[in-house]
Each structure stands twice: as C-alpha cells, then as structure tokens.
Design an enzyme around this catalytic site. Structure first.
Site, PDB file in Angstrom:
ATOM      1  N   ARG A  14       0.797  -1.229   0.000  1.00 39.87           N
ATOM      2  CA  ARG A  14       0.000   0.000   0.000  1.00 39.87           C
ATOM      3  C   ARG A  14       0.832   1.283   0.000  1.00 39.87           C
ATOM      4  O   ARG A  14       0.306   2.372  -0.192  1.00 39.87           O
ATOM      5  CB  ARG A  14      -0.965  -0.005   1.199  1.00 39.87           C
ATOM      6  CG  ARG A  14      -2.202  -0.829   0.923  1.00 39.87           C
ATOM      7  CD  ARG A  14      -3.134  -0.818   2.112  1.00 39.87           C
ATOM      8  NE  ARG A  14      -2.638  -1.633   3.216  1.00 39.87           N
ATOM      9  CZ  ARG A  14      -3.014  -1.484   4.470  1.00 39.87           C
ATOM     10  NH1 ARG A  14      -3.863  -0.537   4.803  1.00 39.87           N
ATOM     11  NH2 ARG A  14      -2.539  -2.277   5.412  1.00 39.87           N
ATOM     12  N   ASN A 225       1.360   1.936   6.861  1.00 43.30           N
ATOM     13  CA  ASN A 225       1.056   1.087   5.706  1.00 43.30           C
ATOM     14  C   ASN A 225       0.875   1.873   4.420  1.00 43.30           C
ATOM     15  O   ASN A 225       0.809   1.306   3.346  1.00 43.30           O
ATOM     16  CB  ASN A 225      -0.230   0.297   5.965  1.00 43.30           C
ATOM     17  CG  ASN A 225      -0.060  -0.664   7.114  1.00 43.30           C
ATOM     18  OD1 ASN A 225       0.854  -1.476   7.124  1.00 43.30           O
ATOM     19  ND2 ASN A 225      -0.907  -0.548   8.116  1.00 43.30           N
ATOM     20  N   ASN A 382      40.550  24.727  -8.472  1.00 45.64           N
ATOM     21  CA  ASN A 382      41.084  23.522  -7.831  1.00 45.64           C
ATOM     22  C   ASN A 382      41.181  22.320  -8.757  1.00 45.64           C
ATOM     23  O   ASN A 382      41.782  21.320  -8.410  1.00 45.64           O
ATOM     24  CB  ASN A 382      40.230  23.158  -6.609  1.00 45.64           C
ATOM     25  CG  ASN A 382      38.783  22.861  -6.995  1.00 45.64           C
ATOM     26  OD1 ASN A 382      38.256  23.414  -7.962  1.00 45.64           O
ATOM     27  ND2 ASN A 382      38.143  21.989  -6.254  1.00 45.64           N
TER      28      ASN A 382
HETATM   29 CA    CA Z   1      -0.106  -4.880   9.612  1.00 48.91          CA
END
Ligand code: CA
Ligand code: UD1
Length: 454
Positions: A14, A225, A382
């Site tokens: 997800r 999630n 440089n």
């Molecule tokens: Ca879970």
C-alpha cells in the site's frame, strides 16, 4: 539476556513504492532505524532483523550492527520468527517487534520488560484499546480478565469482533518456551499463514503464565502502511521533537521548521521559518538558524548565525556568520568569528579564525589561515580536468576581488594579491602579486572611430 527480533520482510504494497516499506523515512530517518533505536534503549545487544522484500536495500539502510535473517517467502509472522530459531538462545527473553512502528519508545519497552519480570510471565503481549479495532488481532480474555488467546480479524466470530483490546504485534516471550511453541504452529487458518499470535494459546494450554500490558499512548504502536499514515506519523513525531527542544530552551518560530530525530540544539538558539535540520547535526547555544536553511550532519557551535544557507557534513565554530545564500559542502571547517557571505561556496576547505569571504566566491580544496580577506568573486581553481589540487592562503593575506588562484598554489603570510589577478605561482610573505595586463588607454579612440554620440 534479551534477544530482539524485528520483522521487516513484508513489501508494504500500500505504500505504492519501489522500495521496501521500512526504509521510508520519518523525522529524517528510516522507520526500521527508529525501531532499532528503541530496542537499543533497553540494552538489547542481540538484534535480529527478518528481511525478505528488497532485502539489500533494507540492509544498506541500517547503520547499526545487527544480524539480518532472510525469510524468502512471507508465510506469516510465526514463520518469520521460525527462521530466526538458530539465533534464539535457550535462555532469557525474546522481544519481538515490527519494523514499521517508528513511534515506539524505548521507555515503553522498558515498562513492558519490568512488568513481564514482575509478573513472571512466559509471554506478555503489548496491547492497546482501540475504538475502531478493525483489522487488528483481538485479545480474547475470560470473565476474570485472564488472557486466553489472540484471534485475527479474519478468523474472529461475531462476539470476538466486538473486542476493543487489540494486539500490537509486540511481545516479550521466554526464549525457551518460544522455541518450543514455534514447533507447534500450523497454518490452518483463513489466511493459510503461520500466525505468531497462536503461541499465546499454545502457552495457555501448557498452563504457562501469560498476560497483557496495555500501552498508555496508542500512537506508539501505529504501523505505517500508506503514504498517508507516513505523514500522520511524521506529524506526531514533529510534535514530540519540537516539545523536546522547547523544553530544553530552544525557540522554534513556526511549524514550517523540520528537525530530525537525532539533532541536538543548545539553549537560547532560535530556529526560524523554513529551517530543515537533519542527520547527526549538533547546534550550540545562542545561534540563529534560518530562515530557510538546510543543515545536514553538521556541527554548529555557539553564537553562530546561519541564514538562508546550506551546510552539509561540515563544522562552523563560535560567533561565525554564514549566509545569506552560502553553500558549505562536505568537509568544510569554518573557524571562529568567520564571515562566509552571500553566494559563497566552500568545499573540503578550512577557513581560519577571523577570516572573511564575503561575496560571490568559490573556495574548493583550500586552506585559509587566520584574518584573511578573500575579496568578492575570488575563485579557487582547484580542478585541472584530472586532479583536484589545494590552495593555501596563509594568515593575514589579502586576495583582491575577482582573482583566480590556480591550484596547487600558496599565498604566504601577509601577502597581497591585486584585484583581477590569475595566480599560478607562490606569492611570498609580505609581497604584492599582480598577475594581469597593465591598463592601456587609447586616447581619443572613440572619436577617431566615429562612435561619439551627438
Ligand atoms: Ca499490519
Ligand atoms: C499482525 C498480527 C495481529 C496484530 C497486527 C498488528 C499476526 C498473525 N497478526 O497482523 O494480531 O494486531 O499484526 O499490526 O501476527 N512479516 C514478516 N514476514 C511474514 C509476515 C509478516 O516479516 O511472513 C512482517 C511484516 O513485514 C509486518 C509485520 O510482520 O511488518 C506484520 O505483518 P502483517 O502481515 O502486517 O500482520 P497483520 O496482518 O497486520
């Protein structure tokens, strides 16, 4: 003896991400690293992390010394612990955590440990009371409040589904009994998974003392999630971090400020709008940081001002002023009472006490001594296309505006470089170097060319 197991093999579908869930950052730091911080706070030295999806990325994201255990197929939380069996000793307790709960505090784990040993439990399940328990495993107790078992949402009956006490997924278990009960797990349930939760009932049936410890702050067990939950957790973290600094005497002007978890800030420092401070940055007392700064892994001492500027992997000593619009790149060390002004870039360089680089310069791979003045628009040349070379400007030197110092080159003490010079050779102590064409005036040139405006 305490053994830690952190489950982090899942994909986190997800999140809609190419990267495994636990490497996503909260408060400037991967989620799994937050959980490792918490478990370290209870002096757990044997930390095992179960990895599966994106295992190489997860490994790379962890900077602590831990043991990684590969779970090739994610056959359930019980199976994830089974693959750790060889790392679980016969004695002591095992603390089982998830890698996606960054808000969990070491303090809470400590309370769980104390409760577990006071009660002499075989297993203590960390639980929470949720108004909306949907999706979580339910804590099933008898009428006297004794723990019986944990039932997953998908396996719960009508009565069980009403239970508001949920399983956080965090447990403290006697090591020996854990090893024995893991052998008895099966996957005969609605998801055909080996449920770790089943060890509760297994231990109950063996007349072991089992119990629950209800968490005080439900936020601590929030699992991430989705991106939306990532932001929710970020906001809770932000409040915690702000509170900590404000209690220590730091002023934070508004919520646009972002401060990473491990950042330290001294008393009476003011953090202004749009400051972004992360990594292992340490900021001293009485500083002004912001507006609009980015500071990563840097040490800023006391009475320093950093305004509208970027400081990365660098150090700034007391009383120095950085910005506006300065860019300190990695490995820059700025001394005391230094001015690094607008549109100045410093990289891998030292700037000594009392020196000034006030405007529009590039200081790369250089060493600037004390009380040096670098005029406007000076470039440390440089790079020759192949190597980076060093430029050394010693104490009390003065480099005129718009000069190029072609490295490797040294400007000795008290020397001057005339404005507009391109310096390719040593400038001796106390000398003036002029390295440019002398001015030539062509008199009446404009009139002779017919360019004079009427
Ligand atoms: Ca879970
Ligand atoms: C689990 C618990 C549930 C609890 C909930 C809390 C079980 C059977 N259920 O459910 O009671 O309320 O957590 O969030 O344990 N993982 C692995 N390998 C696997 C399976 C999972 O490493 O084979 C990791 C996942 O990456 C994740 C964690 O374990 O971080 C939890 O797994 P998940 O499948 O989300 O468990 P839930 O179904 O949420």
């Amino acid at each position: 003896m305490l053994t830690g197991i952190i489950l982090a093999a899942g994909k986190g579908t997800r999140m809609k991400s190419k990267y495994p869930k636990v490497v996503h950052k909260v408060a400037g730091k991967g989620m799994l690293n937050h959980v490792i911080d918490a478990i370290e706070e209870v002096n757990c030295l044997n930390i095992n992390i179960v990895i599966g999806h994106g295992r190489e990325i997860v490994k790379k994201s962890v900077y602590k010394n831990v043991n990684f255990v590969v779970q090739d197929k994610q056959l359930g939380t019980g199976h994830a612990v089974m693959v750790c069996d060889e790392y679980i000793p016969e004695e002591g307790n095992v603390l089982i955590l998830y890698g996606d709960t960054p808000l969990l505090k070491g303090e809470t784990l400590n309370k769980l440990l104390n409760y577990h040993s006071e009660e002499e439990n075989s297993i203590t399940v960390l639980t929470a009371l949720f108004n909306n328990p949907f999706g979580y495993g339910r804590i099933v107790k008898d009428e006297n409040g004794n723990l019986l078992k944990i039932v997953e949402q998908k396996d719960a009956n009508n009565k069980e589904i009403e239970i508001k006490e949920i399983n956080s997924g965090i447990y403290l278990v006697n090591a020996k009994l854990l090893k024995e009960s893991l052998k008895k797990l099966n996957n005969k349930n609605s998801q055909n998974e080996y449920y770790l939760t089943d060890i509760v009932e297994i231990l109950k049936n063996e007349n072991e003392k089992i119990g629950t410890y209800i968490i005080e702050d439900n936020n601590e067990i929030l699992g991430v999630n989705s991106r939306k939950q990532l932001l929710e957790v970020e906001e809770i973290f932000k409040e915690r971090i702000f509170d900590k600094h404000m209690e220590n005497g730091v002023t934070i002007t508004d919520s646009s400020v972002y401060i990473g978890k491990d950042v330290k800030i001294g008393m009476d420092t003011v953090i202004l709008t749009g400051a972004y401070i992360v990594g292992n940055s340490v900021i001293g007392d009485d500083c002004i940081i912001g507006p609009n700064c980015r500071i990563e892994n840097s040490i800023i001492k006391d009475f320093v001002e950093v305004r509208d500027s970027t400081v990365i992997d660098s150090e700034v000593d007391n009383l120095s002023k950085i910005g506006p619009y300065a860019y300190l790149r990695p490995n820059s060390k700025i001394g005391k009472n230094v001015k690094i002004g607008d549109f100045v870039e410093v990289k891998n360089s030292l700037v000594g006490d009392g020196s000034k680089v006030s405007h529009l310069s590039y200081i790369g791979d250089g060493e600037i001594g004390k009380n040096v003045n670098i005029g406007c628009g000076v470039v440390f040349v440089n790079y020759n296309g192949r190597d980076k070379n060093r430029t050394i400007v010693k104490d009390n030197a003065f480099v005129g505006c718009n000069s190029n110092l072609v490295a490797p080159v040294t400007i000795e003490e008290n020397a001057y470089v005339a404005a507009g010079s391109t310096i390719t050779e040593l400038v001796p102590n106390g000398a003036l170097a002029i390295a440019r064409q002398r001015q030539l005036n062509k008199l009446s040139w404009v009139n002779e060319k017919g360019l004079l405006k009427k």
